[in-house]
Enzyme design. Sequence first.
Site, PDB file in Angstrom:
ATOM      1  N   ILE A 110      38.638  36.144  33.812  1.00 33.55           N
ATOM      2  CA  ILE A 110      38.950  34.986  34.646  1.00 33.55           C
ATOM      3  C   ILE A 110      37.889  33.906  34.478  1.00 33.55           C
ATOM      4  CG2 ILE A 110      37.827  36.038  36.672  1.00 33.55           C
ATOM      5  CD1 ILE A 110      40.035  34.639  38.409  1.00 33.55           C
ATOM      6  N   CYS A 111      38.327  32.657  34.601  1.00 32.61           N
ATOM      7  CA  CYS A 111      37.447  31.494  34.610  1.00 32.61           C
ATOM      8  C   CYS A 111      36.717  31.344  33.272  1.00 32.61           C
ATOM      9  CB  CYS A 111      36.496  31.606  35.798  1.00 32.61           C
ATOM     10  SG  CYS A 111      35.565  30.126  36.190  1.00 32.61           S
ATOM     11  N   HIS A 112      35.399  31.511  33.242  1.00 30.70           N
ATOM     12  CA  HIS A 112      34.619  31.447  32.008  1.00 30.70           C
ATOM     13  C   HIS A 112      34.521  32.800  31.304  1.00 30.70           C
ATOM     14  CE1 HIS A 112      33.345  27.633  33.808  1.00 30.70           C
ATOM     15  NE2 HIS A 112      32.919  27.282  32.614  1.00 30.70           N
TER      16      HIS A 112
END
Length: 181
Positions: A110-112
Amino acid sequence: MARLDGKKVAVLATDGFEQVELTKPVQALREAGAQVEIVAPKAGEIQGYNHHDKGDTVPVDRELAHADAGAYDAIVLPGGVISPDQLRLEPKAIDFIRAFARAGKPIAAICHGPWTLINAEAVEGRRMTSWPSLEADLKNAGAEWVDEEVVVDDGLVTSRNPDDLPAFCAKMVEEFAEGRH
């Protein structure tokens, strides 16, 4: 909801992980019956962040040097800018992630978090999402990047940010229950 009884899941992170992107998936996995271990390059504790502010520390269950990807059924890669960026430069972390990808084991990032998948050569030809600033990186590495809440591609679950956590956690548990792809 799918059950993960008997499944062992690694959560790979280091200092600078986005707090809720580690704690919410861990909670969902444990509620589904999985055994979860926080794996980090160092022993002791790792420092979480709430965006730019320090959050809580989380105890490390297993130091990366003593972690065997073969002992786990799946892996979670939380975001936050600092943790994935540091893990990208850690050869043992990249080898650990690459082992899951090559074995066809489920991965949730998730995300980075997907940054580390680029270094592990695990994104080419995959449909995925991330924090918007990773779009060019993922496309340049051969991924098909889309702006969606949660994307599932053959056992790879990706989401954009903490707002996507309910959908991310639900799909993560579902894919982890299915096992190898």
